[in-house]
Write an enzyme that holds these catalytic residues in place. Structure first.
Site, PDB file in Angstrom:
ATOM      1  N   CYS A 193      20.935 153.016  -9.570  1.00  0.00           N
ATOM      2  CA  CYS A 193      21.778 154.179  -9.309  1.00  0.00           C
ATOM      3  C   CYS A 193      22.103 154.882 -10.628  1.00  0.00           C
ATOM      4  CB  CYS A 193      23.077 153.871  -8.595  1.00  0.00           C
ATOM      5  SG  CYS A 193      22.832 153.077  -7.002  1.00  0.00           S
ATOM      6  N   ARG A 253      16.619 155.490 -12.503  1.00  0.00           N
ATOM      7  CA  ARG A 253      17.559 154.410 -12.176  1.00  0.00           C
ATOM      8  C   ARG A 253      17.621 154.115 -10.679  1.00  0.00           C
ATOM      9  NH1 ARG A 253      20.964 153.615 -16.683  1.00  0.00           N
ATOM     10  NH2 ARG A 253      22.247 152.310 -15.353  1.00  0.00           N
ATOM     11  N   TRP A 277      19.720 153.681  -5.588  1.00  0.00           N
ATOM     12  CA  TRP A 277      18.824 152.567  -5.261  1.00  0.00           C
ATOM     13  C   TRP A 277      19.621 151.720  -4.281  1.00  0.00           C
ATOM     14  CZ3 TRP A 277      18.658 147.248  -5.330  1.00  0.00           C
ATOM     15  CH2 TRP A 277      17.386 146.659  -5.259  1.00  0.00           C
ATOM     16  N   ASN A 319      27.926 152.937  -8.611  1.00  0.00           N
ATOM     17  CA  ASN A 319      26.767 152.132  -8.993  1.00  0.00           C
ATOM     18  C   ASN A 319      27.247 150.690  -9.053  1.00  0.00           C
ATOM     19  OD1 ASN A 319      24.506 150.980 -10.204  1.00  0.00           O
ATOM     20  ND2 ASN A 319      25.123 151.583 -12.254  1.00  0.00           N
ATOM     21  N   GLY A 320      26.537 149.768  -8.386  1.00  0.00           N
ATOM     22  CA  GLY A 320      26.937 148.367  -8.425  1.00  0.00           C
ATOM     23  C   GLY A 320      27.124 147.806  -7.025  1.00  0.00           C
ATOM     24  N   GLU A 364       2.145 139.929 -18.932  1.00  0.00           N
ATOM     25  CA  GLU A 364       2.558 141.338 -18.947  1.00  0.00           C
ATOM     26  C   GLU A 364       1.514 142.220 -18.241  1.00  0.00           C
ATOM     27  OE1 GLU A 364       4.972 143.191 -19.435  1.00  0.00           O
ATOM     28  OE2 GLU A 364       4.324 145.118 -20.225  1.00  0.00           O
ATOM     29  N   LYS A 409       2.362 144.500 -14.900  1.00  0.00           N
ATOM     30  CA  LYS A 409       2.134 145.954 -14.834  1.00  0.00           C
ATOM     31  C   LYS A 409       1.310 146.306 -13.615  1.00  0.00           C
ATOM     32  CE  LYS A 409       4.644 146.786 -16.975  1.00  0.00           C
ATOM     33  NZ  LYS A 409       5.498 146.428 -18.079  1.00  0.00           N
ATOM     34  N   GLU A 437       3.450 145.921 -10.322  1.00  0.00           N
ATOM     35  CA  GLU A 437       4.511 146.898 -10.070  1.00  0.00           C
ATOM     36  C   GLU A 437       3.994 148.322 -10.003  1.00  0.00           C
ATOM     37  OE1 GLU A 437       7.632 146.802 -13.016  1.00  0.00           O
ATOM     38  OE2 GLU A 437       6.234 146.667 -14.670  1.00  0.00           O
ATOM     39  N   HIS A 497      -6.524 123.311 -14.052  1.00  0.00           N
ATOM     40  CA  HIS A 497      -5.476 122.566 -13.354  1.00  0.00           C
ATOM     41  C   HIS A 497      -5.124 123.227 -12.020  1.00  0.00           C
ATOM     42  CE1 HIS A 497      -4.968 120.008 -16.853  1.00  0.00           C
ATOM     43  NE2 HIS A 497      -5.053 121.115 -17.581  1.00  0.00           N
ATOM     44  N   LYS A 532      14.751 151.322 -12.828  1.00  0.00           N
ATOM     45  CA  LYS A 532      14.516 150.928 -14.206  1.00  0.00           C
ATOM     46  C   LYS A 532      15.549 149.928 -14.713  1.00  0.00           C
ATOM     47  CE  LYS A 532      12.794 152.237 -18.503  1.00  0.00           C
ATOM     48  NZ  LYS A 532      11.680 151.301 -18.384  1.00  0.00           N
TER      49      LYS A 532
HETATM   50  O1  M6R Z   1      16.128 146.789 -19.278  1.00  0.00           O
HETATM   51  P1  M6R Z   1      15.513 145.422 -19.397  1.00  0.00           P
HETATM   52  O2  M6R Z   1      14.551 145.328 -20.517  1.00  0.00           O
HETATM   53  O3  M6R Z   1      16.560 144.344 -19.460  1.00  0.00           O
HETATM   54  O4  M6R Z   1      14.705 145.206 -18.064  1.00  0.00           O
HETATM   55  C1  M6R Z   1      14.114 143.969 -17.805  1.00  0.00           C
HETATM   56  C2  M6R Z   1      13.187 144.055 -16.619  1.00  0.00           C
HETATM   57  O5  M6R Z   1      13.903 144.473 -15.490  1.00  0.00           O
HETATM   58  C3  M6R Z   1      12.031 145.022 -16.876  1.00  0.00           C
HETATM   59  O6  M6R Z   1      11.283 144.650 -17.982  1.00  0.00           O
HETATM   60  C4  M6R Z   1      11.122 145.070 -15.630  1.00  0.00           C
HETATM   61  O7  M6R Z   1      10.470 143.850 -15.464  1.00  0.00           O
HETATM   62  C5  M6R Z   1      10.134 146.213 -15.704  1.00  0.00           C
HETATM   63  N1  M6R Z   1       9.888 146.656 -14.368  1.00  0.00           N
HETATM   64  C6  M6R Z   1       8.839 145.822 -16.342  1.00  0.00           C
HETATM   65  O8  M6R Z   1       7.923 146.847 -16.389  1.00  0.00           O
END
Ligand code: M6R
Length: 616
Positions: free
Chosen positions: A2, A27, A76, A102-103, A485, A489, A492, A508, A611
């Site tokens: 949010c 957000r 959100w 927000n929250g 990583e 990517k 998501e 394994h 985000k």
């Molecule tokens: O703002 P932050 O770095 O604490 O966020 C951490 C994760 O939420 C963030 O890295 C998330 O995994 C992203 N979607 C990765 O691309």
């Protein structure tokens, strides 16, 4: 999760609110809404399910009167689906008060029952509406919006930022925060509130951060901050380090493409001013300097990409500073009764500085007596504010929901920390530190080479693979977090099954996943590394090729050993083995973006995500 904007001043509040929401849309983007006071003092509001554009179109088709006091929200969803009715604002005092949130209000069910009993009616399924009704009732009793907010927040459990306006209080917006973000923007004859500075940076770079459990009242010519008990509180002013253009797409097709292109600068700017005469210059660490030679352990906390950056840091810090480093997901750490003490340095890694899981983990660590260092990209955020020291990454604003440039900046900050510790603890001599720093300072130019040389080929591959159902990523040593990583990517951004594995783990279990046509990215260690890891990973490639995998190797220039076994080799320039993640990750960021693009997906705003994850 949010985004929140508030405005009071002589300007058009709708223009400020919609501009701010556009910058905060990362957000949350399942619905958006605004409430403004008309010049006559009546509330006008509009809220719509869908992305911000739906609200903007609606407002241009049928404008509302705007008198320079307003609040805006991009959502959100937590409680109640993404519908017009659940979108914010919500209303109290018979529609005379509007409130955004927000929250999560954890005790909303009890409060709702109490309000129903008192005869209030609910229009939505949200937790937010209880706060709107409570502030409305308190305003009826007090006639004072700040006091009404104060009485309400005393009754709320959970994490929240609330903003409210009332039609009997023109030119006033009141905000309150507990464990959720809120910053103040200071203008000339106008003032702003926002979830982060992006909300108002187009209008002012003067900002103030307010503390935990505080309430702020903005008027065009004043800002007052009190705590939840009603006592005056101090808010500290800072200047935003970037301007509005840094958060603009500026001709790029997506923020993500722009931000990948900015990865060299993210590393260079994070190093800027922190290397002098071959030594680290980290005055930011002064607040924890007294313990840096005495700590017996470093614990890195983070989530998602930030945790993977932490994992790269573990390899480097242990290698250079010879101190044990554990890396843990913040949400797992917090709830497992962990062992730590005043000789543990807890390093949180967070782009936003607002991730609730990490914030709670940092608070817990402090309660246990540990000292805390925040590696963060966002000025004025809660985690750095609540930590003993902060090492800001200078990646600039990251707008695309998936992290890219923040990752390389976080890794860079961890390298600086590792070399600083090594120097203080005498595990590397001055020459050794200087040699590593010289290598590190050469990295931005090498990342630029990767971005420029590999992107077109990766885009072709991604377009050929646009109907693929599963991609695996293998890496070893520092290549392992890079594999994780790469997989994150792809999940998501492109919504396809992707897994990252330590290459040594293959036999394994994961090798059972290999069948003809399975695409596997392999991050290949340098053949110059004195360990035998390069040979082992090349053997792994042969093993999966023998079972039909299609292998795309990320390997350094001149590594000919992989050529006979890989279907495709993406080249990266030579770098010291510990710095390779900064280069090898770039093609994987490009691949995730390009595969999503090939599938026609929105790479900046992937489904279901936001985000800044400000709820647990
Ligand atoms: O703002 P932050 O770095 O604490 O966020 C951490 C994760 O939420 C963030 O890295 C998330 O995994 C992203 N979607 C990765 O691309």
């Amino acid at each position: 999760m949010c985004g929140i904007v508030g405005y009071v001043g002589p300007g058009s509040s709708l223009e400020v609110l919609l501009g701010g929401l556009k910058r905060l849309e990362y957000r949350g983007y399942d619905s958006a809404g605004v409430a403004v006071l008309s010049p006559e003092g009546a509330i006008g509001s509009r809220k719509r399910a869908g992305k911000l554009g739906v609200l903007v179109d609606d407002l241009s088709a049928s404008p509302i009167a705007d008198g320079g006091t307003g609040i805006g929200h991009t959502r959100w969803a937590t409680h109640g689906g993404p519908t017009d009715g659940n979108a914010h604002p919500h209303f109290g005092d018979d529609g005379r008060l509007a409130l955004i949130h927000n929250g999560i209000i954890e005790n909303f069910a009890e409060l709702k029952a109490e309000l129903l009993e008192a005869g209030e009616q609910f229009e939505s399924e949200t937790d937010t509406e209880v706060a709107a009704l409570l502030v409305g009732r308190a305003f009826r009793e007090t006639g004072d919006l700040t006091e009404a907010m104060r009485r309400t927040v005393e009754r709320l459990d959970g994490a929240f930022t609330l903003l409210a306006l009332h039609q009997d209080a023109p030119g006033v917006v009141v905000g309150a925060r507990r464990s959720s973000p809120l910053v103040i923007g200071l203008g000339e004859g106008e003032n702003f509130l926002g979830s982060d500075v992006a909300a108002f940076v187009e209008h002012t770079r003067r900002a103030m951060e307010i503390g935990q459990d505080q309430i702020v009242t903005i008027r065009p010519d004043s800002v007052e901050v009190i705590d939840f008990a009603g006592n005056p509180a101090e808010a500290s002013e800072f200047e935003v380090a970037w301007d509005a253009s840094a958060a603009e797409k500026g001709g790029w097709p997506s923020f993500m493409k722009k931000e990948i292109d900015e990865e060299p600068d993210a590393v260079a700017n994070t190093l800027l001013g922190r290397v002098h005469d071959g030594a680290t210059a980290l005055t930011e660490l002064d607040a924890v300097a007294d313990i840096l030679t005495d700590i017996d352990r470093v614990l890195v906390l983070g989530c998602g990409t930030a945790a993977y950056a932490g994992l790269v840091g573990k390899y480097a810090i242990e290698a250079w500073a010879r101190i044990p480093v554990d890396v843990e997901l913040s949400h797992e750490f917090r709830y497992r009764d962990p062992v730590l003490n005043e000789r543990t340095l807890v390093v949180s890694v967070s782009q936003s500085g607002e991730t609730m899981d990490t914030l709670m983990a940092v608070r817990y660590a402090r309660e246990q007596g540990a000292r805390t260092l925040s590696i963060c990209n966002t000025q004025g955020a809660t985690i750095p504010r609540e930590s003993d020291a902060v090492l800001y990454t200078h990646a600039g604003p990251e707008v695309a929901v998936a992290s890219t440039k923040a990752f390389v900046a976080q890794v860079t900050a961890l390298y600086l920390l590792g070399l600083h510790l090594a120097s203080l603890r005498g595990t590397l001599d001055a020459e050794g530190v200087a040699a590593q720093l010289a290598e590190l300072e050469a990295v931005p130019g090498k990342i630029r080479t990767v971005v420029d040389s590999a992107s077109a080929r990766i885009a072709e591959l991604a377009h050929w693979m646009s109907d693929t159902q599963s991609v695996l990523f293998l890496g070893r040593h520092v290549g392992y977090p890079v594999a994780l990583e790469g997989a994150l990517k792809l999940k998501e951004l492109a919504y396809i099954h992707a897994e990252g594995f330590a290459a040594g783990e293959l036999k394994h279990g994961p090798i059972a996943l290999i069948e003809p046509g399975q695409i596997v990215f392999v991050v290949v260690p340098s053949p110059r590394d004195p360990s035998s890891l390069h040979k082992k990973v090349v053997s792994n490639i042969q093993e999966i090729r023998a079972r039909g995998a299609r292998v795309i190797a990320i390997a350094e220039l001149g590594d000919v050993a992989v050529v006979p076994y890989a279907d495709e080799v993406i080249r990266i320039p030579l770098a010291a083995p510990l710095f390779e993640p900064l280069l090898a990750v770039v093609p994987l960021h490009v691949f995730g973006m390009e595969l999503a693009t090939a599938k026609g997906l929105d790479v900046d705003q992937p489904r279901n995500l936001a985000k800044s994850v400000t709820v647990e």
